[in-house]
Design an enzyme around this catalytic site. Structure first.
Site, short mmCIF file in Angstrom:
data_model
loop_
_atom_site.label_atom_id
_atom_site.label_comp_id
_atom_site.label_asym_id
_atom_site.label_seq_id
_atom_site.Cartn_x
_atom_site.Cartn_y
_atom_site.Cartn_z
N HIS A 1 24.40 84.41 -18.99
CA HIS A 1 25.36 84.41 -20.10
C HIS A 1 25.08 82.81 -20.47
O HIS A 1 24.85 81.89 -19.81
CB HIS A 1 26.79 84.36 -19.72
N ALA B 1 19.71 77.30 5.78
CA ALA B 1 20.81 78.50 5.51
C ALA B 1 22.07 77.85 4.66
O ALA B 1 22.44 76.72 4.85
CB ALA B 1 21.20 78.93 6.80
N THR C 1 19.38 73.26 -6.64
CA THR C 1 19.70 73.17 -8.13
C THR C 1 18.48 72.37 -8.69
O THR C 1 18.23 72.04 -10.01
CB THR C 1 20.81 72.30 -8.41
N ARG D 1 19.29 68.99 -0.57
CA ARG D 1 18.73 67.81 -0.87
C ARG D 1 17.70 67.63 0.48
O ARG D 1 17.91 68.26 1.25
CB ARG D 1 19.80 66.60 -0.53
C1 LIG Z 1 16.46 74.34 7.66
C2 LIG Z 1 16.71 74.66 9.27
C3 LIG Z 1 15.28 75.66 9.83
C4 LIG Z 1 16.38 73.21 9.81
O1 LIG Z 1 16.53 73.20 11.18
P1 LIG Z 1 16.35 71.62 11.93
O2 LIG Z 1 14.84 71.18 11.55
O3 LIG Z 1 16.47 71.83 13.40
O4 LIG Z 1 17.31 70.52 11.14
P2 LIG Z 1 18.34 69.77 11.85
O5 LIG Z 1 19.38 70.36 12.65
O6 LIG Z 1 17.37 68.68 12.65
O7 LIG Z 1 19.06 68.98 10.60
C5 LIG Z 1 18.35 67.99 9.80
C6 LIG Z 1 19.49 67.48 8.89
O8 LIG Z 1 19.93 68.45 7.98
C7 LIG Z 1 21.00 69.22 8.00
N1 LIG Z 1 21.02 70.36 8.06
C8 LIG Z 1 20.12 71.25 8.54
N2 LIG Z 1 20.32 72.60 7.72
C9 LIG Z 1 21.40 72.46 7.02
C10 LIG Z 1 22.15 73.51 6.20
N3 LIG Z 1 21.85 74.64 6.43
N4 LIG Z 1 23.09 72.95 5.46
C11 LIG Z 1 23.45 71.61 5.54
N5 LIG Z 1 22.78 70.96 6.17
C12 LIG Z 1 21.78 71.13 7.01
C13 LIG Z 1 21.65 68.72 9.40
O9 LIG Z 1 23.22 68.65 9.36
C14 LIG Z 1 20.88 67.20 9.65
O10 LIG Z 1 21.56 66.44 8.90
P3 LIG Z 1 21.76 64.96 9.73
O11 LIG Z 1 20.49 64.44 9.55
O12 LIG Z 1 22.62 64.08 8.90
O13 LIG Z 1 22.50 65.00 10.87
C15 LIG Z 1 17.87 74.99 9.84
O14 LIG Z 1 18.95 74.07 9.74
C16 LIG Z 1 18.26 76.06 8.90
O15 LIG Z 1 19.08 76.31 8.14
N6 LIG Z 1 18.10 77.60 9.86
C17 LIG Z 1 18.49 78.88 9.31
C18 LIG Z 1 17.15 79.50 9.30
C19 LIG Z 1 17.57 81.14 8.79
O16 LIG Z 1 18.12 81.33 7.73
N7 LIG Z 1 16.90 81.81 9.71
C20 LIG Z 1 17.19 83.25 9.52
C21 LIG Z 1 16.14 84.14 9.81
S1 LIG Z 1 14.71 84.31 8.79
#
Ligand SMILES: CC(C)(COP(=O)(O)OP(=O)(O)OC[C@H]1O[C@@H](n2cnc3c(N)ncnc32)[C@H](O)[C@@H]1OP(=O)(O)O)[C@@H](O)C(=O)NCCC(=O)NCCS
Length: 240
Positions: free
Chosen positions: A122, A165, A170, A185
């Protein structure tokens, strides 16, 4: 379910039926679908519209409670298009909806319930039509999009990058970074010089990977009997 009682011969029949469904009911709904697609619960997959294309070794996991939905819309101005590269993984509940063009590069992985749309559907001042509110989305090779992330119109996600996750993306994401949060970010940089194992590694020898998976399933099902399988359906107990 603690134990799968399905006998080997039923598993084989189920695989045959799955392949038949994919080849005769799913393949015709794509403009083009590559070799060796592996589709779980293909009867739950919801495909609608033209110009939906996928490459080789598509691994698509749909489920009746979380169907994968691939939708392209046609308007007076344009026809939506979804292009998915080789070796991609699409998890349950993923929704990809295109009014213009969404392209997903090779080896990319979309986790469960990821939403990708190239349109707001929209206009901000025209709420009755999708007026000037669509722009193509490009997801480059080997991108991993985490559980329940949302990717909006006009965005590009650079090669190897990861979307955390629950993120709402954006702005464009450069290559070799992890983005997370709402709005997403950069939270980490990846080392592009490090060797990365990509999904294509699993499929170096055609569908040998799937053959191995099936032989493991067959080993697990080795002792399953028809009588136990029928009993489990009719009179399940706490060992089932
Ligand atoms: C993206 C991802 C792989 C990164 O893992 P990681 O390298 O271990 O990341 P970290 O835990 O060291 O996080 C780094 C920073 O990002 C932030 N962060 C990580 N994932 C985040 C999320 N999904 N949302 C918001 N903040 C997030 C953490 O709080 C951390 O912040 P800080 O440095 O201020 O403490 C993991 O966070 C994730 O989202 N995993 C989900 C994967 C998924 O969806 N799998 C499904 C099967 S395919």
């Amino acid at each position: 379910v603690r134990k799968n009682h399905t006998p080997q011969y039923v598993l084989q029949w189920q695989r045959w039926w799955n392949r038949w469904w994919v080849e005769h009911r799913i393949r015709p709904q794509f403009d083009s679908l590559g070799q060796y697609p592996a589709v779980h619960s293909p009867w739950s997959l919801q495909i609608s519209g033209e110009k939906i294309i996928a490459g080789d070794f598509l691994h698509l996991i749909s489920h009746r409670n979380k169907p994968v939905c691939l939708t392209t819309w046609r308007s007076k101005q344009q026809q939506g298009e979804i292009t998915i590269g080789n070796y991609c993984l699409i998890s349950p509940g993923v929704q990809i909806t295109s009014a213009e063009r969404i392209s997903i590069g090779d080896n990319s992985m979309l986790a469960a319930e990821v939403v990708i749309s190239d349109s707001d559907w929209h206009g901000i001042y025209n709420r009755v039509r999708p007026f000037r509110c669509s722009a193509p989305v490009t997801i480059h090779n080997n991108v991993w999009i985490g559980l329940r992330a949302i990717i909006g119109k006009g965005l590009s996600i650079g090669e190897n990058s990861i979307v955390g996750a629950g993120s709402v993306v954006t702005n464009d994401v450069p290559a070799n970074v992890i983005v997370a949060g709402n709005p997403a970010r950069v939270v980490k940089n990846l080392n592009p010089k490090r060797r990365m194992l990509k999904r294509e590694f699993l499929f170096q020898n055609g569908d040998e990977y799937w053959q191995k998976q099936h032989s493991i399933e067959n080993i697990f099902a080795g002792n399953n009997s028809t009588v136990q399988w029928l009993r489990k359906h009719l009179f399940p107990d706490n060992k089932d």
